[in-house]
Each structure stands twice: as C-alpha cells, then as structure tokens.
Design a protein around this motif. Structure first.
Motif, short mmCIF file in Angstrom:
data_model
loop_
_atom_site.label_atom_id
_atom_site.label_comp_id
_atom_site.label_asym_id
_atom_site.label_seq_id
_atom_site.Cartn_x
_atom_site.Cartn_y
_atom_site.Cartn_z
N VAL A 62 -4.28 -7.57 -0.45
CA VAL A 62 -4.37 -8.09 0.61
C VAL A 62 -4.28 -9.73 0.58
CG1 VAL A 62 -5.31 -8.72 2.85
CG2 VAL A 62 -5.42 -6.36 2.02
N TYR A 97 -4.45 0.39 6.83
CA TYR A 97 -3.63 -0.83 6.64
C TYR A 97 -3.23 -0.84 5.19
CZ TYR A 97 -2.64 -5.67 6.63
OH TYR A 97 -2.04 -6.89 6.51
N LEU A 98 -4.20 -0.38 4.25
CA LEU A 98 -4.08 -0.79 2.73
C LEU A 98 -2.93 0.50 2.37
CD1 LEU A 98 -7.83 -1.17 1.60
CD2 LEU A 98 -5.90 -3.02 2.02
N GLN A 100 -0.61 1.48 4.19
CA GLN A 100 0.82 1.41 4.58
C GLN A 100 1.31 0.14 3.77
OE1 GLN A 100 2.76 2.61 6.91
NE2 GLN A 100 1.34 4.14 6.97
N MET A 101 0.69 -0.94 3.14
CA MET A 101 0.70 -1.95 2.40
C MET A 101 1.29 -1.43 1.02
SD MET A 101 -1.95 -5.10 2.78
CE MET A 101 -1.14 -5.74 1.32
N GLN A 102 0.59 -0.34 0.58
CA GLN A 102 0.82 0.21 -0.81
C GLN A 102 2.20 1.01 -0.45
OE1 GLN A 102 -0.76 -0.73 -3.28
NE2 GLN A 102 0.77 0.16 -4.81
N GLN A 104 4.73 0.33 1.26
CA GLN A 104 5.86 -0.42 1.07
C GLN A 104 6.14 -0.96 -0.29
OE1 GLN A 104 8.15 -1.37 3.65
NE2 GLN A 104 6.93 0.11 4.73
N LYS A 105 4.97 -1.29 -1.02
CA LYS A 105 5.30 -1.78 -2.47
C LYS A 105 5.86 -0.39 -3.25
CE LYS A 105 1.51 -5.07 -2.44
NZ LYS A 105 0.44 -5.52 -2.96
#
Length: 241
Positions: A62, A97-98, A100-102, A104-105
């Motif tokens: 983040v 949230y974390l 979903q971020m991961q 994408q990565k």
C-alpha cells in the motif's frame, strides 16, 4: 484663445494620467505551514506510531491512503466514539483490499498457472478433483490412508511452474511430520487420497496453495508442483484403524 487653453489643459491632464503609477495588488503568499516539532516524548511516540502504521502497510504494497479517514478512525477510537466499521468488518475490508491489490500484481503469474492447468488436465494419467487439484499416481501404496485429524510422515519436493525448486525434504534428509490439516489446502486434500507407501505428483492451483499473497520464495498467485511420498500415518485417538 480659450480653445487653445482648453486643448493644453486636456494634454496636461492626459500626461499626468500616463505618468501616474498603476496601483497593483500583490498576490497574497499563502501562509507556510509550521514544520512539526517533536517537543517531548509524547510527540515522539505519536510520530513513531504513525511511522509504524505507514511502514506496515508499505510492506503490504500500500503506497497511498486517505489520511483524513485514517485520522478520523484514530480519533474515533481514542475518543471512545462509535467507529464506522466494527472490528470484524474492518479486518475483512483490509484483507479484501490487500488481496485485490495483490491479485492485480500477480495477474501474469496467475494466468500462466491457469493456462498450464487447463492443458495439464488433458494429459494421460492426470486426474482433477472438484476443487481444481490435479494429481498423478506415480506409485500406489497399500497402507492406510490419513484422515484430516491424523499426522502424516512424508518426503516431498516442491517446484514452481518454471522448474525452480523452492523446498525439498530430501535435501535435508528428514521427512516432514505434521498434521494433515496443518498444511496448505492442496496438501490436506491430496494426502487423504494417498495410502502409505504411495508416491503422487500434485499440481496445486494458487487458491489451494499460498493464495495471491505468496510466501517466502513463492510468489503471489503461484501454482505449485509437488512430488509427495507418504511414508507413514499416525492415527489420531478415536479416528479408527
């Protein structure tokens, strides 16, 4: 004559008007915010807490937050006000949230694993369970099978899709002894298919392995390949056999 005097007067007034400096209003310089000063141990501790918060979430990937809402949450809890979210919801929101971020990565890694499993399931001898776990029997044993409550003893080798070996009990010369339910979901399911003396090969989707976050040498979203040799099963009390 009067006409001449009038013309001269007009010219003089015009010249005065031109010579008069134009008054301009200087734009106001916005006040410069005072640089925070750590005056005492309370200030230092408060700033250190902010650093701890920022460092923790930076490590999770983040790099931007709504600082206004962060401050509101802190003030709500410190002031014993009712927060906008309860503890369970807050934890769920952060985890989602974390994740979903991961996701994408890790999209490229996930996509390559999905494509491989789609091809692999058509290979002779490869079976796929309802969860998506794929396995192949290299050697079928004739011993007992473990249940979820039991303890297993097994040798194994784990690799990534590109062939990189990330762990192997063979290299340590010591088999792994652990509860069947204390390992990743792909193992928990796969071990219960095996009899003592068996050797299986497993292709484990990332959802049944370390998920989008990964762990250690295992990148987020990685599909894992294991060769597992089940050496023994220690039955839990009351589990039968």
């Amino acid at each position: 004559m009067k006409k001449l005097i009038l013309c001269v007067s007009v010219l003089v007034l015009a010249a005065v008007a031109v010579a008069q400096p134009v008054k301009t209003t200087k734009p106001k310089t916005p006040p410069v915010a005072a640089k925070p000063v750590l005056k005492n141990s309370f200030d230092s501790a408060s700033y250190a807490m902010g650093m701890s918060f920022a460092n923790f979430f930076k490590q999770q990937g983040v790099n931007k937050v709504n600082s206004t809402l962060v401050l509101k949450a802190i003030n709500d809890l410190m002031g014993n006000k009712k927060p906008l979210l309860d503890d369970n919801t807050a934890n769920m929101v952060i985890n989602n949230y974390l994740t979903q971020m991961q996701l994408q990565k890790s999209k490229a890694i996930i996509d390559s694993g999905v494509a491989f499993l789609k091809r692999n399931k058509t290979q002779p001898g490869v079976k796929t369970t309802a969860s998506g776990l794929q396995y192949e029997v290299i050697k079928e044993g004739d011993g007992i099978k473990p249940a979820a409550v039991d303890t297993f003893v097994a040798h194994y080798r784990g690799t990534l899709l590109d062939g990189t070996e990330f762990d192997a009990s063979y290299n340590r010369g010591q088999p792994l002894t652990l509860g069947v339910s204390q390992v990743i979901r792909g193992w928990t399911e796969g071990l219960q298919l095996m009899s003592v003396g068996s050797k299986y090969k497993f292709w484990i989707p990332y959802e049944l392995a370390y998920g989008a976050m990964g762990q250690g040498q295992i990148p987020g979203g990685a599909m894992l390949i294991f060769e597992v040799e089940l050496l023994d099963v220690k039955k839990a009390a009351g589990s039968g056999q």
